[in-house]
Design a protein around this motif. Structure first.
Motif, PDB file in Angstrom:
ATOM      1  N   GLU A 157      -1.538   1.705   3.707  1.00 48.85           N
ATOM      2  CA  GLU A 157      -0.815   2.517   2.715  1.00 48.85           C
ATOM      3  C   GLU A 157      -1.784   2.969   1.635  1.00 48.85           C
ATOM      4  N   PRO A 158      -1.651   4.218   1.145  1.00 48.80           N
ATOM      5  CA  PRO A 158      -2.486   4.599  -0.005  1.00 48.80           C
ATOM      6  C   PRO A 158      -2.138   3.734  -1.219  1.00 48.80           C
ATOM      7  N   LEU A 159      -3.079   3.621  -2.121  1.00 50.86           N
ATOM      8  CA  LEU A 159      -2.909   2.808  -3.325  1.00 50.86           C
ATOM      9  C   LEU A 159      -2.908   3.736  -4.540  1.00 50.86           C
ATOM     10  N   ASN A 160      -1.820   3.719  -5.327  1.00 47.32           N
ATOM     11  CA  ASN A 160      -1.824   4.512  -6.560  1.00 47.32           C
ATOM     12  C   ASN A 160      -2.816   3.920  -7.540  1.00 47.32           C
ATOM     13  N   LEU A 161      -3.636   4.784  -8.145  1.00 48.66           N
ATOM     14  CA  LEU A 161      -4.662   4.325  -9.081  1.00 48.66           C
ATOM     15  C   LEU A 161      -4.323   4.856 -10.476  1.00 48.66           C
ATOM     16  N   GLY A 162      -3.479   4.128 -11.167  1.00 54.20           N
ATOM     17  CA  GLY A 162      -3.095   4.510 -12.520  1.00 54.20           C
ATOM     18  C   GLY A 162      -2.788   3.260 -13.302  1.00 54.20           C
ATOM     19  N   GLY A 163      -1.767   3.364 -14.138  1.00 51.25           N
ATOM     20  CA  GLY A 163      -1.363   2.177 -14.899  1.00 51.25           C
ATOM     21  C   GLY A 163      -1.146   2.476 -16.361  1.00 51.25           C
ATOM     22  N   GLY A 164      -1.430   3.726 -16.761  1.00 52.75           N
ATOM     23  CA  GLY A 164      -1.145   4.106 -18.155  1.00 52.75           C
ATOM     24  C   GLY A 164       0.262   4.679 -18.244  1.00 52.75           C
ATOM     25  N   ARG A 165       0.697   5.028 -19.471  1.00 57.61           N
ATOM     26  CA  ARG A 165       2.016   5.663 -19.582  1.00 57.61           C
ATOM     27  C   ARG A 165       1.809   7.172 -19.585  1.00 57.61           C
ATOM     28  N   ASP A 166       2.866   7.903 -19.196  1.00 55.90           N
ATOM     29  CA  ASP A 166       2.690   9.356 -19.189  1.00 55.90           C
ATOM     30  C   ASP A 166       3.014   9.945 -20.563  1.00 55.90           C
TER      31      ASP A 166
END
Ligand code: GFB
Length: 327
Positions: free
Chosen positions: A231-240
């Motif tokens: 599965e691809p891994l989302n690379l984020g974690g900040g707020r929009d």
């Protein structure tokens, strides 16, 4: 992957590729090799590179990209470049026995109206945002190509989907850049010209999740070391943030004190693009740099490299734009 591994950053002239090279060097990885630009569009050149360099780990950050205007103006260029570079590098990595490859897709690969925050299960469940459909399709193709090679050839090729990246060495052109570098340049000029009002594209209501390029490089290395899934891994974690909030934060950093006049005749693009990065968080990674610090560092880089920054995709000094042996 350790400090003596042979590492290849494909696309070292891009924002993310340059960020990866700087990060890896800074962390003491001693064998980082790069290849850039149109060289990656040629299958024979890519093959020759793999043969000579013998990389064990590949970070795929290649392919032209741009902001909302560039995506509308140059869909063929963006799609072609991203399809070719992904095809050649992924296939080369397989044929030359690379241990592991991380392919970087884009958050615009999600359907335009994906529920927020976006989960990888939502990929390919709805229509794409029309302003970046060609680029998004190419990025989806690269992501699926990795999965196909995993399935057929049993290789450890993984894919990451970064939030909207920004930082030093970005493209600061006024029309074609992404929103943060574009606004840094234009608001810096507006302050110098004492413009009382600044025309801001769109309604200002669209929301984006941003990631500082150094944090993204750190996340990529973390994924290379800790993630092996299909599965691809989302690379984020900040707020929009809304685009208006983003513009206000940039105005504060550059010292622009006028008001914003919204221009709804310009497109908003996707209404929201927040990533569900809970999997990455469970693995133990979170972004380290707060948004204001990241904006300030980016602005400082822009001020110190203004001539270079204003000429478009500069990124690496010219002598580094060709294949290069271990550094
Ligand atoms: O970064 P950006 O161009 O691309 O952001 P996307 C576009 C949003 O910022 C829109 C607003 O809502 C614009 O109306 N905006 C306001 C501006 N002022 C400006 C400005 O001066 N310049 C720019 N560029 N935008 C891109 C995709 O989408 O995201 C690419 O087109 C890629 O394919 C990238 O995936 C990550 O976030 O809309």
């Amino acid at each position: 992957m350790n400090r003596s591994s042979q590492i290849f950053v494909a696309g070292a002239e891009t924002l993310i590729g340059a960020g990866l090279v700087d990060y890896l060097r800074g962390e003491g990885y001693g064998h980082v090799q790069v290849a850039c630009g149109s060289a990656l569009e040629d299958a024979r050149e890519v093959d020759a590179f793999f043969r000579a360099a013998r990389p064990e780990y590949v970070f795929f950050a290649a392919g032209k990209s741009g902001g909302i205007h560039a995506n509308q103006a140059y869909p063929a260029t963006l799609m072609r470049d991203n399809l070719l570079t992904a095809t050649h590098v992924i296939d080369g990595a397989h044929r030359h026995g690379v241990t592991k490859l991380l392919y970087l897709a884009s958050s615009c690969s999600y359907p335009r109206l994906a529920p927020q925050p976006m989960r990888v299960e939502c990929l390919l469940t709805g229509p794409l945002e029309p302003t970046n459909e060609a680029y998004a399709l190419a990025k989806l193709a690269g992501l699926k190509l990795c999965q196909a090679y995993r399935h057929e050839h049993h290789v450890n090729f993984i894919a990451g989907i970064p939030a909207n990246a920004f930082g030093p060495k970005d493209d600061f052109s006024p029309e074609d850049s992404h929103v943060i570098p574009g606004l840094i340049r234009k608001l810096d000029d507006a302050r110098d010209q004492r413009l009382p009002e600044f025309p801001l594209w769109g309604t200002g209501q669209a929301r984006r999740e941003f990631i500082y390029v150094r944090d993204l490089a750190d996340a990529c290395v973390f994924a290379m070391q800790h993630y092996d899934g299909a599965e691809p891994l989302n690379l984020g974690g900040g707020r929009d943030l809304s685009i208006l909030e983003t513009a206000q934060a940039i105005a504060e950093v550059v010292g622009y004190r006028g008001t914003f006049r919204l221009d709804p005749s310009k497109p908003d693009g996707m209404p929201r693009k927040g990533l569900d990065s809970s999997k990455l968080e469970q693995l133990g990674w979170r972004p380290k740099t707060d948004f204001h610090t990241a904006l300030r560092e980016t602005y400082e880089w822009y001020l110190s490299n203004r001539a270079e920054a204003q000429s478009g995709h500069v990124i690496l000094p010219m002598q580094e734009r060709t294949y290069r042996a271990a550094v």
